[in-house]
Scaffold this active site. Structure first.
Site, PDB file in Angstrom:
ATOM      1  CE  LYS A   1     -30.571  73.716  57.297  1.00  0.00           C
ATOM      2  NZ  LYS A   1     -30.780  75.153  57.305  1.00  0.00           N
TER       3      LYS A   1
HETATM    4  C1  LIG Z   1     -31.983  69.513  52.965  1.00  0.00           C
HETATM    5  C2  LIG Z   1     -31.399  70.892  52.889  1.00  0.00           C
HETATM    6  N1  LIG Z   1     -31.385  71.636  53.949  1.00  0.00           N
HETATM    7  C3  LIG Z   1     -30.877  72.875  53.899  1.00  0.00           C
HETATM    8  C4  LIG Z   1     -30.345  73.420  52.761  1.00  0.00           C
HETATM    9  C5  LIG Z   1     -29.818  74.798  52.700  1.00  0.00           C
HETATM   10  O1  LIG Z   1     -29.751  75.270  53.921  1.00  0.00           O
HETATM   11  P1  LIG Z   1     -29.885  76.730  54.382  1.00  0.00           P
HETATM   12  O2  LIG Z   1     -30.274  77.634  53.251  1.00  0.00           O
HETATM   13  O3  LIG Z   1     -30.941  76.661  55.423  1.00  0.00           O
HETATM   14  O4  LIG Z   1     -28.547  77.015  54.911  1.00  0.00           O
HETATM   15  C6  LIG Z   1     -30.309  72.673  51.664  1.00  0.00           C
HETATM   16  C7  LIG Z   1     -29.685  73.192  50.456  1.00  0.00           C
HETATM   17  O5  LIG Z   1     -29.347  72.485  49.583  1.00  0.00           O
HETATM   18  C8  LIG Z   1     -30.871  71.400  51.718  1.00  0.00           C
HETATM   19  O6  LIG Z   1     -30.914  70.661  50.617  1.00  0.00           O
END
Ligand SMILES: Cc1ncc(COP(=O)(O)O)c(C=O)c1O
Length: 663
Positions: A250
């Site tokens: 992120k």
């Molecule tokens: C902790 C975590 N956050 C976010 C995501 C995916 O993020 P997004 O779909 O919001 O881009 C994942 C995907 O593996 C994840 O494990």
């Protein structure tokens, strides 16, 4: 010999100069053409090299060690053109942000600009290379031998049915050829490796200082998964997003969303950034906000790890915890609350990762190209569980544009509504689940359903167990949602069963965020997320044989006679005395008999008048070993409690049977 020593002498000379132009050719005709080139005009003099100042763009400067102490320096002007003394070339970089079409000119030198860790860099493919020393005491040239091919060609398995070769971006500065080695290492025995040598990476990392931590976001390593894939023929690699400074994928969107808001004039100095975040996006935003001087407020559902909230506060953000168990349109829902806070402030943005197009876009421009580059275009499957969907949608779109045969697979936790929605286009009811950051109970616009070819549903238990295995067996310390990704990736790899395929998945965040959950056995046990072979008191109670109820007891008002009858009926030698499901005393056959023989009248007295102190109470999930210290001749039994209720009794006799293995 003389030639070699002359070459060494000139090499040293080249190092010593501050301003160097580079002329490079593919053939000898080019070489002579270059040697005849005029020195750069004064007005276009390249920037002076100062090793303490990192490369900035514009103007940009490419610098790289090529042989021993020799450094290549390549100057690029603010439009991306190589400055005159550097011969230039056009090769599509694959990066729309820096269009190398601007680099029109003689195709003597291949040059592709790109960004690495936020710093513009250039990839140069030279064969052979000439240096020209400009404007100093001495002029000369150095011709390097042709580079061995492996430096530019990562060794990969041959594709079974090679897809139409799309033009390849070369956003990374490739290392110079190792001219000290004979070209015998072209093909390695292990043809499934993406890079020839993972112990000593080809590309030296962090060779330049960064202006701030934000420049270190992205270009995370791609790491092969080795142990948990045992027995699976398809190679599986994972993008280690926990290498980002905030420890998760992120960070990419945190910075991108802020910079997009700045460009749009929605966020001005001193402004406020609000987001509904389960933590990681908050960390990404908070890091960027700290560097850029913004205030942050985050709303976060209460099911999320305490560590995450603490981390956000440590980064200077304010955190508001909201209840998880409210419908998505409830004012206390974390997204509704975040929106309301942003709306109530001036110069504030709601980052809105679920509905912000910048989110998938940044993965289209970074994560996707990085995977393409790191696998040299050999990736065949991309597996990633969507939370907001930004990662799988953006990176998946980029990869499919490069090669439409790439399959994009989404992992999804049991309980998320996404898989059902993908099939029926109807929004079903979700169920609670424990992995964090992925799956959902609403339909975000940052999730582009058309990019995803297939969904793989993964249970909390499998996800947690896989995360723990990745830590213990691969040294990859990751969160539970990464477990979903890897379980899904292994499923894809197993079904593909093709050593020439290449599955890429995502290690989304660091396990440090889940020490109290994924890495806490007590929490796993409480949530039935662990296969526990450890003997517990509950198991001991369950293992008792015979027809007797699990808990035989008397009320305090029962007579001694009734208590003795009960003991005889069920062939037990002691009884707990319970009142309102609470142990208030205990009686034993031996003590009652002794007293009744001396005072027969006592048989009609209430138990309350003659009872001994109550037995101790143990939790059903406590280990059996606890009983060995608790039970003795004077404490012959213990009550067993589960969820605050007395549900059974264990005696010394039961314990001895268990220890002796008698059933
Ligand atoms: C902790 C975590 N956050 C976010 C995501 C995916 O993020 P997004 O779909 O919001 O881009 C994942 C995907 O593996 C994840 O494990």
């Amino acid at each position: 010999m003389a030639e070699a020593s002359e070459r060494r002498r000139l090499v040293k000379t080249v190092i010593g100069v501050a301003l160097i132009g580079i002329v490079a050719c593919r053939g000898s005709s080019r070489q002579s053409e270059a040697q005849g080139a005029a020195p750069p005009p004064e007005s276009e003099a390249p920037v002076a090299l100062n090793p303490d100042v990192p490369i900035a763009y514009p103007p940009a400067l490419f610098e790289r060690k090529v042989e021993g102490d020799v450094t290549l320096r390549l100057f690029v002007d603010s439009t991306g053109k190589l400055i005159p003394e550097s011969t230039r070339v056009a090769e599509p970089s694959g990066y729309p942000a820096l269009d190398s079409a601007a680099l029109a000119g003689a195709p003597a030198l291949k040059f592709a600009p790109a960004k690495r860790h936020g710093i513009p860099v250039a990839t140069v493919f030279l064969q052979p290379v000439e240096f020209r020393q400009v404007g100093t005491t001495r002029t000369g040239t150095v011709t390097l031998p042709p580079p061995p091919a492996p430096a530019l060609t990562p060794v990969l398995p041959p594709a079974a049915a090679p897809p139409p070769a799309p033009p390849r971006p070369r956003p990374v500065v490739r290392p110079p050829p190792d001219t000290t080695r004979a070209d015998t290492t072209r093909v390695r025995a292990d043809t499934t490796r993406v890079r020839p040598d993972t112990t000593h990476p080809e590309v030296p990392q962090h060779t330049k200082p960064y202006q701030n931590v934000l420049e270190t976001i992205g270009w995370t390593p791609l790491i092969r998964i080795n142990a948990v894939t045992r027995g699976i023929r398809t190679p599986v690699y994972a993008k280690a997003e926990f290498f980002n400074p905030g420890g998760s994928v992120k960070d990419r969107i945190g910075l991108a969303m802020i910079e997009a808001a700045e460009r749009a004039g929605k966020l001005r100095p001193g402004g406020l950034i609000v987001e509904a975040t389960s933590g990681n996006t908050g960390v990404g935003l908070a890091i960027a906000a700290a560097v850029k001087g913004y205030r942050c407020i985050f709303t976060m559902p209460d099911k999320m790890s305490q560590e995450k909230a603490r981390l956000l506060r440590a980064l200077g953000a304010e955190v508001i915890i909201t209840p998880t168990a409210v419908p998505p349109d409830h004012p206390d829902n974390y997204i509704m609350k975040g929106r309301a806070i942003a709306a109530a402030h001036d110069n504030a943005i709601f980052a809105d990762q679920h509905y912000n197009p910048v989110n998938p876009d940044v993965h289209y421009h970074t994560t996707g190209p990085e995977i393409w580059e790191q696998t040299d275009g050999k990736v065949t499957h991309f597996v990633c569980a969507p939370g907001t969907g930004g990662t799988v949608s953006g990176a998946g779109k980029f990869l499919k544009e490069k090669n439409p045969q790439i399959r994009v697979v989404a992992g999804d936790p049991v309980g998320s509504i996404y898989t059902g929605y993908a099939r029926t286009h109807k929004k079903g009811d979700g169920q609670p689940y424990k992995v964090e950051g992925i799956g959902g109970d609403k339909i975000p616009t940052s999730l582009h359903w058309d990019v995803i070819d297939e969904w793989v549903v993964v249970s909390d238990k499998d996800a947690m167990q896989m995360a723990r295995r990745l830590s213990k067996e691969e040294g990859l310390f990751v969160g539970g949602s990464t477990g979903v990704n890897v379980v899904a990736a292994l499923d894809v790899a197993r079904r593909s069963d093709d050593p020439t395929a290449l599955v890429v998945t995502v290690l989304a965040d660091t396990g440090e965020r889940y020490l109290s959950k994924v890495y806490n056995e007590e929490w796993l046990r409480e949530n039935q997320l662990i296969d526990d072979s450890r003997p517990t008191v509950a198991r001991l109670v369950a293992a008792k044989t015979g027809d007797a109820p699990p808990l035989i007891h008397v009320a305090p008002e029962a007579s001694v006679r009734q208590a003795l009858n009960l003991m005889t009926t069920y062939n037990v030698s002691q009884l707990p005395v319970l009142e309102d499901n609470d142990g208030v005393g205990a009686v034993s056959e031996q003590a009652l008999m002794a007293r009744a023989i001396g005072q027969p009248k006592i048989l009609d007295s209430p138990v309350r008048d003659v009872m001994d102190p109550p037995f101790p109470v143990v939790d059903a999930e406590a280990p059996v070993s606890l009983l060995t210290t608790l039970l003795s001749r004077t404490t012959p039994a213990a009550l067993v409690r589960r969820n605050g209720k007395v549900v059974g009794i264990v005696t010394r006799y039961d314990l001895l049977h268990q220890l002796a293995g008698i059933h």
